[in-house]
Design an enzyme around this catalytic site. Structure first.
Site, PDB file in Angstrom:
ATOM      1  N   ASP A  41       0.856  -1.187   0.000  1.00  0.00           N
ATOM      2  CA  ASP A  41       0.000   0.000   0.000  1.00  0.00           C
ATOM      3  C   ASP A  41       0.897   1.244   0.000  1.00  0.00           C
ATOM      4  O   ASP A  41       1.870   1.332   0.748  1.00  0.00           O
ATOM      5  CB  ASP A  41      -0.901   0.001   1.236  1.00  0.00           C
ATOM      6  CG  ASP A  41      -2.040   0.995   1.117  1.00  0.00           C
ATOM      7  OD1 ASP A  41      -3.204   0.577   1.042  1.00  0.00           O
ATOM      8  OD2 ASP A  41      -1.752   2.220   1.095  1.00  0.00           O
ATOM      9  N   ASN A 100     -12.764  -3.282   2.854  1.00  0.00           N
ATOM     10  CA  ASN A 100     -13.729  -2.188   2.915  1.00  0.00           C
ATOM     11  C   ASN A 100     -14.660  -2.328   1.713  1.00  0.00           C
ATOM     12  O   ASN A 100     -14.202  -2.450   0.583  1.00  0.00           O
ATOM     13  CB  ASN A 100     -13.011  -0.841   2.875  1.00  0.00           C
ATOM     14  CG  ASN A 100     -12.177  -0.608   4.107  1.00  0.00           C
ATOM     15  OD1 ASN A 100     -12.585  -0.955   5.209  1.00  0.00           O
ATOM     16  ND2 ASN A 100     -10.994  -0.034   3.935  1.00  0.00           N
ATOM     17  N   GLU A 108     -12.207   3.329  -1.073  1.00  0.00           N
ATOM     18  CA  GLU A 108     -11.792   4.435  -1.954  1.00  0.00           C
ATOM     19  C   GLU A 108     -11.598   3.982  -3.393  1.00  0.00           C
ATOM     20  O   GLU A 108     -11.871   4.738  -4.322  1.00  0.00           O
ATOM     21  CB  GLU A 108     -10.452   5.020  -1.460  1.00  0.00           C
ATOM     22  CG  GLU A 108     -10.541   5.743  -0.129  1.00  0.00           C
ATOM     23  CD  GLU A 108      -9.146   6.018   0.446  1.00  0.00           C
ATOM     24  OE1 GLU A 108      -8.138   5.832  -0.269  1.00  0.00           O
ATOM     25  OE2 GLU A 108      -9.089   6.394   1.621  1.00  0.00           O
ATOM     26  N   VAL A 109     -11.058   2.797  -3.564  1.00  0.00           N
ATOM     27  CA  VAL A 109     -10.722   2.338  -4.921  1.00  0.00           C
ATOM     28  C   VAL A 109     -11.750   1.282  -5.345  1.00  0.00           C
ATOM     29  O   VAL A 109     -11.885   0.241  -4.685  1.00  0.00           O
ATOM     30  CB  VAL A 109      -9.296   1.752  -4.979  1.00  0.00           C
ATOM     31  CG1 VAL A 109      -8.977   1.278  -6.393  1.00  0.00           C
ATOM     32  CG2 VAL A 109      -8.276   2.786  -4.507  1.00  0.00           C
ATOM     33  N   HIS A 113     -10.279  -5.296  -3.415  1.00  0.00           N
ATOM     34  CA  HIS A 113      -8.951  -5.535  -2.851  1.00  0.00           C
ATOM     35  C   HIS A 113      -9.089  -5.936  -1.396  1.00  0.00           C
ATOM     36  O   HIS A 113     -10.030  -5.539  -0.712  1.00  0.00           O
ATOM     37  CB  HIS A 113      -8.064  -4.287  -2.962  1.00  0.00           C
ATOM     38  CG  HIS A 113      -8.707  -3.044  -2.435  1.00  0.00           C
ATOM     39  ND1 HIS A 113      -9.645  -2.332  -3.159  1.00  0.00           N
ATOM     40  CD2 HIS A 113      -8.563  -2.380  -1.268  1.00  0.00           C
ATOM     41  CE1 HIS A 113     -10.040  -1.284  -2.462  1.00  0.00           C
ATOM     42  NE2 HIS A 113      -9.404  -1.302  -1.294  1.00  0.00           N
ATOM     43  N   HIS A 115      -6.917  -5.906   2.220  1.00  0.00           N
ATOM     44  CA  HIS A 115      -5.759  -5.354   2.927  1.00  0.00           C
ATOM     45  C   HIS A 115      -5.165  -6.447   3.811  1.00  0.00           C
ATOM     46  O   HIS A 115      -5.901  -7.168   4.490  1.00  0.00           O
ATOM     47  CB  HIS A 115      -6.174  -4.201   3.844  1.00  0.00           C
ATOM     48  CG  HIS A 115      -6.759  -3.015   3.142  1.00  0.00           C
ATOM     49  ND1 HIS A 115      -6.044  -1.853   2.926  1.00  0.00           N
ATOM     50  CD2 HIS A 115      -7.985  -2.777   2.628  1.00  0.00           C
ATOM     51  CE1 HIS A 115      -6.816  -0.963   2.320  1.00  0.00           C
ATOM     52  NE2 HIS A 115      -8.006  -1.494   2.128  1.00  0.00           N
TER      53      HIS A 115
HETATM   54  P1  AMP Z   1      -9.787   1.290   0.434  1.00  0.00           P
HETATM   55  O1  AMP Z   1     -10.031   2.488   1.292  1.00  0.00           O
HETATM   56  O2  AMP Z   1     -10.162   0.003   1.130  1.00  0.00           O
HETATM   57  O3  AMP Z   1     -10.422   1.412  -0.937  1.00  0.00           O
HETATM   58  O4  AMP Z   1      -8.218   1.195   0.243  1.00  0.00           O
HETATM   59  C1  AMP Z   1      -7.537   1.725  -0.864  1.00  0.00           C
HETATM   60  C2  AMP Z   1      -6.075   1.684  -0.529  1.00  0.00           C
HETATM   61  O5  AMP Z   1      -5.347   1.832  -1.728  1.00  0.00           O
HETATM   62  C3  AMP Z   1      -5.613   2.786   0.423  1.00  0.00           C
HETATM   63  O6  AMP Z   1      -5.050   2.207   1.589  1.00  0.00           O
HETATM   64  C4  AMP Z   1      -4.574   3.551  -0.398  1.00  0.00           C
HETATM   65  O7  AMP Z   1      -3.481   3.987   0.368  1.00  0.00           O
HETATM   66  C5  AMP Z   1      -4.161   2.520  -1.439  1.00  0.00           C
HETATM   67  N1  AMP Z   1      -3.648   3.036  -2.701  1.00  0.00           N
HETATM   68  C6  AMP Z   1      -4.180   4.018  -3.482  1.00  0.00           C
HETATM   69  N2  AMP Z   1      -3.451   4.192  -4.579  1.00  0.00           N
HETATM   70  C7  AMP Z   1      -2.426   3.300  -4.519  1.00  0.00           C
HETATM   71  C8  AMP Z   1      -1.310   2.999  -5.371  1.00  0.00           C
HETATM   72  N3  AMP Z   1      -1.099   3.644  -6.527  1.00  0.00           N
HETATM   73  N4  AMP Z   1      -0.446   2.024  -4.975  1.00  0.00           N
HETATM   74  C9  AMP Z   1      -0.648   1.365  -3.816  1.00  0.00           C
HETATM   75  N5  AMP Z   1      -1.678   1.602  -2.981  1.00  0.00           N
HETATM   76  C10 AMP Z   1      -2.550   2.562  -3.324  1.00  0.00           C
END
Ligand code: AMP
Length: 132
Positions: A41, A100, A108-109, A113, A115
Site C-alpha cells: 500500500d 472495505n 476508496e478504490v 482488494h 488489505h
Molecule cells: P480502500 O479504502 O479500502 O479502498 O483502500 C484503498 C487503498 O489503496 C488505500 O489504503 C490507499 O493507500 C491505497 N492506494 C491508493 N493508490 C495506490 C497505489 N497507486 N499504490 C498502492 N496503494 C494505493
C-alpha cells in the site's frame, strides 16, 4: 458492484488498480500469479500493509464473492496466503485481513482488494459506535 444511493456502481476500467494491473502505473510487487497481484500500500496504515487484488474486473468484495467463478475465488484466496507467506507473517503474533466495501466502510478504490495489515499490534477492529 458497490451499493450507492439510487443505484449500483459499474466497474470503472480507469480506476487506479485497473491501471496497475495493465502496467500503466508502477507498484511495489510482493506476489503475482494467474489470479491475483499483491503489492505494498502506497500509504501504509501499519508497519506492514499490503493489498491483494484479483486480475478481474470486480468492484467490491460483494461483487467478487457473489459473481466470480469458483476457480477465481479459490485462486484469489490462495494468493492471499502466499502473500502472507512472502511477508513473513505466517507465525505469531498474526495479522489482519480487511475488506472495505462501499462508502460506509470507506472503500476508496472501486476494484476489489483485500488489505493485509501486520508487523505491529493493530488495535480494535472498529471505531466505537456513534449514536444509537
Ligand atoms: P480502500 O479504502 O479500502 O479502498 O483502500 C484503498 C487503498 O489503496 C488505500 O489504503 C490507499 O493507500 C491505497 N492506494 C491508493 N493508490 C495506490 C497505489 N497507486 N499504490 C498502492 N496503494 C494505493
Amino acid at each position: 458492484m458497490i451499493f450507492k444511493k439510487g443505484g449500483v456502481m459499474t466497474y470503472d476500467p480507469q480506476n487506479i488498480f485497473a491501471r496497475i494491473l495493465r502496467g500503466e502505473i508502477p507498484c511495489q510487487k510482493i506476489y503475482e500469479d494467474d489470479f491475483a497481484l499483491a503489492f505494498y500500500d502506497v500509504n501504509p496504515k501499519t508497519k506492514i500493509h499490503a493489498l491483494v487484488i484479483p486480475k478481474a474486473p470486480y468492484t467490491s468484495s460483494f461483487d467478487f464473492y457473489s459473481q466470480a467463478p469458483s476457480d477465481m475465488v479459490i485462486g484469489f484466496s490462495r494468493a492471499i496466503s502466499k502473500t502472507v507467506n512472502e511477508l513473513g507473517l505466517t507465525q505469531d503474533p498474526g495479522f489482519r485481513l480487511l475488506m472495505n466495501t462501499g462508502p460506509d466502510a470507506g472503500q476508496e478504490v472501486p476494484h476489489f482488494h483485500i488489505h493485509i495489515l501486520g508487523g505491529q499490534s493493530i488495535g480494535p477492529m472498529v471505531c466505537p459506535h456513534h449514536g444509537s
